[in-house]
Design a protein around this motif. Sequence first.
Motif, short mmCIF file in Angstrom:
data_model
loop_
_atom_site.label_atom_id
_atom_site.label_comp_id
_atom_site.label_asym_id
_atom_site.label_seq_id
_atom_site.Cartn_x
_atom_site.Cartn_y
_atom_site.Cartn_z
N LEU A 90 8.51 -1.69 19.01
CA LEU A 90 7.65 -2.42 17.69
C LEU A 90 8.03 -3.66 17.77
N PRO A 91 7.41 -4.61 18.31
CA PRO A 91 7.76 -6.14 18.24
C PRO A 91 7.36 -6.79 16.74
N ASN A 92 6.77 -6.50 16.09
CA ASN A 92 6.59 -6.70 14.74
C ASN A 92 7.88 -6.42 13.73
N TRP A 93 8.57 -5.57 14.25
CA TRP A 93 9.73 -5.11 13.46
C TRP A 93 10.84 -5.63 13.98
N ARG A 94 11.06 -6.49 14.62
CA ARG A 94 12.16 -7.03 15.52
C ARG A 94 12.75 -8.09 14.66
N LEU A 95 14.02 -8.00 14.63
CA LEU A 95 15.07 -9.01 13.76
C LEU A 95 15.26 -10.27 14.42
N LEU A 96 15.48 -9.96 15.83
CA LEU A 96 15.77 -11.39 16.57
C LEU A 96 14.46 -11.74 17.61
N PRO A 97 14.06 -13.16 17.50
CA PRO A 97 12.89 -13.52 18.08
C PRO A 97 12.90 -13.22 19.66
N PRO A 119 21.76 -1.74 18.99
CA PRO A 119 20.87 -2.62 19.52
C PRO A 119 19.43 -2.25 19.36
N ARG A 120 18.86 -0.89 19.45
CA ARG A 120 17.45 -0.50 19.07
C ARG A 120 17.32 -0.50 17.54
N ALA A 121 18.25 -0.52 16.67
CA ALA A 121 17.39 -0.78 15.14
C ALA A 121 17.48 -2.47 15.21
N VAL A 122 18.11 -3.12 15.81
CA VAL A 122 18.19 -4.84 15.59
C VAL A 122 16.70 -5.22 16.42
N LEU A 123 16.38 -4.72 17.60
CA LEU A 123 15.62 -5.24 18.36
C LEU A 123 14.30 -4.55 18.51
N ALA A 124 14.30 -3.34 18.07
CA ALA A 124 13.04 -2.76 18.11
C ALA A 124 12.14 -2.77 19.13
N PRO A 125 12.65 -2.31 20.25
CA PRO A 125 11.73 -2.57 21.53
C PRO A 125 10.34 -2.18 21.83
N THR A 136 11.50 -11.68 23.33
CA THR A 136 10.04 -11.03 23.93
C THR A 136 10.41 -9.42 24.33
N ALA A 137 9.30 -8.72 24.27
CA ALA A 137 9.35 -7.19 24.55
C ALA A 137 10.17 -7.00 25.63
N GLN A 138 9.93 -7.57 26.68
CA GLN A 138 10.81 -7.38 28.12
C GLN A 138 12.21 -7.27 27.60
N ASN A 139 12.68 -8.53 27.23
CA ASN A 139 14.02 -8.69 27.01
C ASN A 139 14.74 -7.81 25.97
N ALA A 140 13.95 -7.43 24.90
CA ALA A 140 14.32 -6.55 24.04
C ALA A 140 14.65 -5.05 24.63
N ARG A 141 13.97 -4.65 25.45
CA ARG A 141 13.92 -3.35 26.41
C ARG A 141 15.29 -3.51 27.13
N THR A 142 15.19 -4.63 27.80
CA THR A 142 16.22 -4.71 28.73
C THR A 142 17.67 -4.58 28.22
N ILE A 143 17.81 -5.38 26.81
CA ILE A 143 19.15 -5.22 26.05
C ILE A 143 19.41 -3.98 25.67
N SER A 144 18.38 -3.28 25.10
CA SER A 144 18.36 -1.98 24.51
C SER A 144 18.92 -1.05 25.60
N ARG A 145 18.57 -1.19 26.87
CA ARG A 145 18.90 -0.32 27.84
C ARG A 145 20.50 -0.45 28.51
N VAL A 146 20.69 -1.64 28.54
CA VAL A 146 21.85 -2.16 28.97
C VAL A 146 23.04 -1.87 28.24
N THR A 147 23.02 -2.24 26.87
CA THR A 147 23.93 -1.92 25.75
C THR A 147 24.57 -0.44 25.97
N PRO A 148 23.59 0.76 25.88
CA PRO A 148 24.21 1.69 25.82
C PRO A 148 24.98 2.17 26.96
#
Length: 821
Positions: free
Chosen positions: A316-323, A308-314, A325-337
Amino acid sequence: MRSRIFIAGLLLLLGTAVFSPVPGVLGFTNPASAQETFEDSIAKWSRLLDRVQQEVAEDSITPERIDQIRNSLSAVRSEAEVLRDAANAELGPLRNKLDALGPRPEESEPPEPEAIAVQREEIMTDISAQTAKLKQIELALSRVNEAESSAIAVIRDRRIADIMTVSPFPLAPQTIEQALPEFLEVLRLIVESPVTWWQSLRENELRGSLFAKLAFQLTIAIAIGWGVRRLLFHWFGRDASLENPSYARRLSGAIGEGLANGVVPAMILAAFLPQALGEQSLLSGLFQSVAVIFCVAAIFVILASALPRAVLAPDLPNWRLLPLTAQNARTISRVTPVLALIFAIDAFFVEIMPALGQYALYRPSEEQRSLYLFVTNVLEAIGVLTLCRASLWRADPTAPGMSAEQVQKATQGPWHLWWMLRYLAAILAAITLLSSFFSYVVLGAQLINSLVLSGAIAGALFLLRGLGREIIGAVLRTEMIRTQIGLVHSTRKLLKFWLRAAFDLIVLITGFILISPLWGLPFGDVARVAVSVLRGVKIGSVTISPGDVLVAIVVFLVILLVTRFLQRLLSEQVLPNTRMDSGVQNSLTAGTGYIGLTIAATLAITTLGLDLSNIAIIAGALSVGIGFGLQNIVNNFVSGLILLIERPIKVGDWIVIGGNEGFVKSIKVRATEIETFQRASIIIPNSELVSNAVTNWTHKDRYGRVEVVVGVAYGSDVDKVMDILMTCLKEHEKIMTWPEPQVIFQDFADSSLNFEARGFIAQVELRVPVGSQLRIAINRAFVEAGIEIPFPQRDVNIKDIDRLENAIANRSSTQPPEPGQ
């Protein structure tokens, strides 16, 4: 079952698989020895199948025994299929020989020679023997399928009974009171296992050498891993200063980070697994199982955390594969592990229980099992429900590379596939919670574990799909494809679409094969069905095989690409260096294309296994209908060949046919394309060019004549006019001195004396601009010389003009005066 799901999922995520035959099960070995006769094989199969039917019918058969039986049945099926293919291969030549002898003579006809009759009987005897073999093989395969279905039914019934077992209520005081001490005992045994193993080593020297060996291997693995990780970050790492990277660059950054942070550490841990499980391993007892299972669980956590960190880049928003928000990307990257860690701990304890029973003679109670599965099910279900929140997957309109409309269409549509999958995952997690609260903890564990592993596999395939699609696009953008092979943009775009569609289909099928065993469909069954489909479906005497179809398509495309490369080589490098004119060069290039297309089609049909003689028979039977229905197409095709061979027209010629005029752009199989002077394309069937009169301005050469017609007033000096016209012709740089230009006194017209100035030019396509320039020069010269170019003149004669004048005069004298006069 749960342990198998866990191990299989990890191996699939790492992309490795180990297959080993199981010889000697039930006294069967595969393949059969060369000395073994067909009758021996049939008898051996029969004995094996009889024993299998007896054992499967017994209630005491163990799951391990069922697995051995299924392996044996698979071995029987493999050998039977080999013998069936061999028998079919022998039947073909025998039937060809029998067909060569012809039909048996009728009773009213003379008898055939004795030698032929004897040979016919021998061939028929051999055909009967092979046919009998095929029937025995088909019977054995039918019994194998029946026995395997019975074994699968036993597995399915037992699994359903196990899943639907009602466990003790996990939250009951007596359940907790009994389960907690037992769980503490399990922890004690696990913690003490390395101490017990270390004490079991016989000599201090062995301990020292073991420690030094492990330290050395760990140092080497970490050094190699660190170096590979640095290289991955250097080659594919994300550059924070890059404001708007392309999707391909973002994808390569995600893959590079995923490999560096996930796969490399996982491979370092995986390197110890063969040593821990090998025959020469110094690990033993309970600690060996603890170390192996812990290592596998750690690999899963590492991979599931890096993905998830590779896909979402919490960060670095410009490098995110899925559109997102930064907050949602960080939440997913924390919950998944966290979810992966809970799942790994769950799987660790489930896997270690059999080892505890083997080495420590520990047997967990139903109360401990119920409480443990309840806790892990609830925690994992809560994690899944957290990830399934709708607000967590809202798209960010400011996502790089996507407009707000695209984001809304891609992620907020109510029937979008991702949203349907999210709803399904949330429903399964809710069912897990309900079933666990109602004491169906095994059912909940099956659902939640299958769901988590399915999500991990789907995430890995998502990255693989993106990588494959980008590789296809990059290959089609290479210089070789664009210039050397000569694929135009529209062709490359169409080819990219179909290649990506085919790759998506492959990824989808791979995902189904990997995920379906997690939901109760055995991997062996899926693989067997897939192999059966790839081998082909027999319809009559024709076998349709997707594998053969795919190979035929690849053969056709490869030969076609090679043909295009040869055409490009001929047209750009070989033929321009010869003395052939452009028409011959184009004909040779087109002929090479036709030959390559014919070879590609023939080899593709041969690869499919189609009998060309049967196709010829069908074509002959349908020739009359095809002749009427396709006569225009055939006519145009033959006309196209005539155009290429006789070359009455060629590419680049300036032709006139009917009311159409322009340059020949291409001569194809059915029609010829002409580009007019207005840049419009006219498609003319080849048959019209062969059967109708065609004016070709550039057939033999590019010479042409320019004619300018001009009229002067009556009374002009004819000699002076002709001298001026000749001077204008000779002074023009495009007018050739040979053939010499001419000035012709053409005619006495109604209003003028008409002259025609004629001059030849080397490039006939310049007729229009040269004629315009000559008219400008002639007009200027006439003005300077005072020569008049007259307007059209008409003399009008009116009869009885005197009577008309008298009538007008009389009418004027009788008209009354105007008022006021």
